[in-house]
Write a protein that holds these residues in place. Structure first.
Motif, PDB file in Angstrom:
ATOM      1  N   THR A  75       1.083  -1.028   0.196  1.00  9.35           N
ATOM      2  CA  THR A  75      -0.390   0.238   0.229  1.00  9.35           C
ATOM      3  C   THR A  75       0.923   1.464   0.573  1.00  9.35           C
ATOM      4  O   THR A  75       0.386   2.299  -0.608  1.00  9.35           O
ATOM      5  N   ASP A  76       2.298   1.219   0.835  1.00  9.73           N
ATOM      6  CA  ASP A  76       3.013   2.721   0.716  1.00  9.73           C
ATOM      7  C   ASP A  76       3.380   3.097  -0.150  1.00  9.73           C
ATOM      8  O   ASP A  76       4.134   3.489  -0.681  1.00  9.73           O
ATOM      9  N   THR A  77       3.693   1.326  -1.232  1.00 14.88           N
ATOM     10  CA  THR A  77       4.860   2.169  -2.406  1.00 14.88           C
ATOM     11  C   THR A  77       3.374   2.596  -3.765  1.00 14.88           C
ATOM     12  O   THR A  77       4.363   3.295  -3.864  1.00 14.88           O
ATOM     13  N   TYR A  78       2.083   2.047  -3.457  1.00 13.37           N
ATOM     14  CA  TYR A  78       1.144   2.212  -4.389  1.00 13.37           C
ATOM     15  C   TYR A  78       1.558   4.202  -4.084  1.00 13.37           C
ATOM     16  O   TYR A  78       1.013   5.121  -4.889  1.00 13.37           O
ATOM     17  N   ASN A  79       0.612   4.521  -3.012  1.00 16.21           N
ATOM     18  CA  ASN A  79       0.850   5.804  -2.381  1.00 16.21           C
ATOM     19  C   ASN A  79       1.468   6.747  -2.230  1.00 16.21           C
ATOM     20  O   ASN A  79       1.726   7.875  -2.904  1.00 16.21           O
ATOM     21  N   GLN A  80       3.038   6.562  -2.277  1.00 17.61           N
ATOM     22  CA  GLN A  80       4.106   7.082  -3.028  1.00 17.61           C
ATOM     23  C   GLN A  80       4.496   7.135  -4.520  1.00 17.61           C
ATOM     24  O   GLN A  80       4.323   8.151  -4.995  1.00 17.61           O
ATOM     25  N   LEU A  81       3.380   6.045  -5.394  1.00 14.81           N
ATOM     26  CA  LEU A  81       3.483   6.380  -6.360  1.00 14.81           C
ATOM     27  C   LEU A  81       2.266   7.717  -7.006  1.00 14.81           C
ATOM     28  O   LEU A  81       2.230   8.502  -7.769  1.00 14.81           O
ATOM     29  N   PHE A  82       1.272   7.422  -6.524  1.00 16.03           N
ATOM     30  CA  PHE A  82       0.422   8.378  -6.403  1.00 16.03           C
ATOM     31  C   PHE A  82       0.525  10.075  -5.531  1.00 16.03           C
ATOM     32  O   PHE A  82       0.490  11.112  -6.786  1.00 16.03           O
ATOM     33  N   ALA A  83       1.321  10.242  -4.880  1.00 11.94           N
ATOM     34  CA  ALA A  83       1.745  11.045  -4.304  1.00 11.94           C
ATOM     35  C   ALA A  83       3.222  12.091  -5.392  1.00 11.94           C
ATOM     36  O   ALA A  83       2.578  12.597  -5.563  1.00 11.94           O
ATOM     37  N   GLU A  84       3.696  10.867  -6.056  1.00  9.24           N
ATOM     38  CA  GLU A  84       4.999  11.832  -7.220  1.00  9.24           C
ATOM     39  C   GLU A  84       4.192  11.784  -8.241  1.00  9.24           C
ATOM     40  O   GLU A  84       4.613  13.654  -8.906  1.00  9.24           O
ATOM     41  N   ASN A  85       2.850  11.418  -8.675  1.00  6.75           N
ATOM     42  CA  ASN A  85       2.280  12.104 -10.608  1.00  6.75           C
ATOM     43  C   ASN A  85       1.159  12.827  -9.872  1.00  6.75           C
ATOM     44  O   ASN A  85       1.733  14.068 -10.566  1.00  6.75           O
ATOM     45  N   ILE A  86       1.126  13.607  -8.274  1.00  2.00           N
ATOM     46  CA  ILE A  86       0.632  14.984  -7.719  1.00  2.00           C
ATOM     47  C   ILE A  86       2.040  15.860  -8.040  1.00  2.00           C
ATOM     48  O   ILE A  86       1.654  16.739  -7.869  1.00  2.00           O
ATOM     49  N   GLY A  87       3.206  15.443  -6.909  1.00  2.00           N
ATOM     50  CA  GLY A  87       3.898  16.150  -7.065  1.00  2.00           C
ATOM     51  C   GLY A  87       4.403  17.259  -8.790  1.00  2.00           C
ATOM     52  O   GLY A  87       5.246  17.749  -8.084  1.00  2.00           O
ATOM     53  N   SER A  88       4.521  15.768  -9.186  1.00  2.00           N
ATOM     54  CA  SER A  88       5.073  16.586 -10.815  1.00  2.00           C
ATOM     55  C   SER A  88       3.748  17.010 -11.576  1.00  2.00           C
ATOM     56  O   SER A  88       4.222  17.460 -12.683  1.00  2.00           O
ATOM     57  N   PHE A  89       3.062  17.043 -11.389  1.00  2.00           N
ATOM     58  CA  PHE A  89       1.505  17.894 -11.572  1.00  2.00           C
ATOM     59  C   PHE A  89       1.377  17.186 -13.153  1.00  2.00           C
ATOM     60  O   PHE A  89       0.151  17.284 -13.912  1.00  2.00           O
ATOM     61  N   ASP A  90       1.055  15.868 -13.058  1.00  2.00           N
ATOM     62  CA  ASP A  90       0.524  15.363 -14.246  1.00  2.00           C
ATOM     63  C   ASP A  90      -0.883  14.475 -13.159  1.00  2.00           C
ATOM     64  O   ASP A  90      -1.334  14.154 -14.396  1.00  2.00           O
ATOM     65  N   ILE A  91      -0.980  14.375 -12.521  1.00  2.00           N
ATOM     66  CA  ILE A  91      -2.770  14.267 -11.988  1.00  2.00           C
ATOM     67  C   ILE A  91      -2.802  15.822 -11.406  1.00  2.00           C
ATOM     68  O   ILE A  91      -2.767  16.498 -10.034  1.00  2.00           O
ATOM     69  N   ASN A  92      -3.895  16.878 -11.655  1.00  2.00           N
ATOM     70  CA  ASN A  92      -4.242  17.518 -10.547  1.00  2.00           C
ATOM     71  C   ASN A  92      -6.293  17.980 -10.239  1.00  2.00           C
ATOM     72  O   ASN A  92      -7.033  18.110 -10.792  1.00  2.00           O
ATOM     73  N   THR A  93      -6.512  16.494  -9.101  1.00  2.00           N
ATOM     74  CA  THR A  93      -7.939  16.343  -9.240  1.00  2.00           C
ATOM     75  C   THR A  93      -8.203  17.794  -8.346  1.00  2.00           C
ATOM     76  O   THR A  93      -7.393  17.886  -7.246  1.00  2.00           O
ATOM     77  N   THR A  94      -9.616  18.567  -8.818  1.00  2.44           N
ATOM     78  CA  THR A  94      -9.640  19.472  -8.007  1.00  2.44           C
ATOM     79  C   THR A  94     -10.996  19.617  -7.381  1.00  2.44           C
ATOM     80  O   THR A  94     -11.814  19.866  -8.475  1.00  2.44           O
ATOM     81  N   LEU A  95     -11.389  20.460  -6.675  1.00  2.00           N
ATOM     82  CA  LEU A  95     -12.434  20.812  -5.990  1.00  2.00           C
ATOM     83  C   LEU A  95     -12.956  21.523  -5.858  1.00  2.00           C
ATOM     84  O   LEU A  95     -12.340  22.533  -5.581  1.00  2.00           O
ATOM     85  N   VAL A  96     -13.765  22.372  -6.795  1.00  3.53           N
ATOM     86  CA  VAL A  96     -14.540  23.320  -7.350  1.00  3.53           C
ATOM     87  C   VAL A  96     -15.489  23.326  -6.184  1.00  3.53           C
ATOM     88  O   VAL A  96     -16.618  22.724  -6.560  1.00  3.53           O
TER      89      VAL A  96
END
Length: 298
Positions: A75-96
């Protein structure tokens, strides 16, 4: 089942004031954004505010990788992948949020946008321009100024995962709770969206600078018929959720995290904790800047 807000008539969406829209557009264009008094003034009945998810953590179920001998909690490995995608701005889920006003309990709408975002100045700049309208999901939401917001589906959390920092968040007021969202593709990587149904989102407001949504929870149901097939590519390889879930086809056989709704083991409830930070927002629906040039006669 979770406590759902009652269905309400579809509200009329409130647009930002013209002045606020012009400031946000200028901010996005110049990358010279700022916080402070401007955003303090936006906490009013006409304000639209956007919060980009900056932390997204799978809490339940856990994932397991390896073989029957070396089967490890990944689980930690997958969560780290999610964090990297967010940190690199490849993922930008935004709540408006329409509006940003914790005291308001009518005509409140939440848009979940796979936005286009870039860092700039004191704030990140985000927009829904060039985002396909079909990718934007909207729902009503209710604010609460007393108690807690939201609950997991009864009996669907594994108690062994609800320990310490790994436990599911329990936001307290002031907070908001979305209505039931029929379907949502939660982006975990540029090439991977998790197709969830019966989604709810809830979080607490933290409107000190920098403004945030904290103690957030996003959860939804992943049907087994979907989870048994590849749903995209993660870290360069096809990703099949069922192959890493205990009780599915994963290596972990001493635990069963698969849930039952209509028929036995017909899917799994997926729970994520999140934090979201305020961003400068411009929208394709904003009115264009006024032309202040003065026509002259030749």
């Amino acid at each position: 089942m979770p406590q759902l807000s009652h269905a309400r008539p579809r509200p009329r969406l409130r647009r930002p004031s013209r002045a606020a829209g012009l400031v946000l557009l200028a901010c996005a264009a110049s990358s010279s954004c700022y916080a402070g008094d401007f955003f303090d003034r936006l906490v009013d009945p006409d304000a639209t505010a956007a919060f980009r998810i900056t932390e997204l953590t799978l809490v339940d179920p856990h994932t397991y990788s390896g073989d029957m001998v070396l089967c490890q909690d990944s689980t930690d490995t997958y969560n780290q992948l999610f964090a990297e995608n967010i940190g690199s701005f490849d993922i930008n889920t935004t709540l408006v949020l329409h509006p940003l006003d914790p005291s308001k309990d009518t005509e409140t709408t939440l848009d979940i946008v796979p936005a286009k975002c870039v860092p700039g100045g004191a704030l990140v700049n985000c927009t829904d321009k060039d985002v396909p309208p079909a990718s934007i999901v909207s729902a009503d939401f209710n604010n609460s100024e007393g108690g807690t917001c939201g609950n997991p589906v009864a009996g669907t959390l594994n108690p062994s995962y609800q320990i310490g920092d790994g436990a599911l968040n329990k936001p307290t007021s002031p907070c908001f709770l979305s209505a039931l969202i029929p379907s949502l593709s939660l982006q975990l990587a540029p090439t991977l969206g998790l197709p969830l149904s019966n989604v709810q989102i809830y979080a607490a407001y933290d409107l000190a600078e920098p403004q945030k949504l904290v103690q957030g929870v996003l959860f939804g149901f992943l049907p087994s018929t979907v989870a048994m097939s590849s749903i995209g590519v993660l870290n360069g390889a096809p990703f099949t959720p069922w192959s890493v879930l205990a009780g599915g086809n994963g290596c972990k056989t001493s635990v069963d995290d698969i849930d039952t709704v209509a028929i036995p083991k017909d899917g799994v409830w997926m729970y994520f904790n999140f934090t979201a930070e305020r961003v400068a927002w411009s929208s394709a629906s904003d009115p264009p800047p006024e032309d202040t040039t003065t026509a002259t006669t030749p």
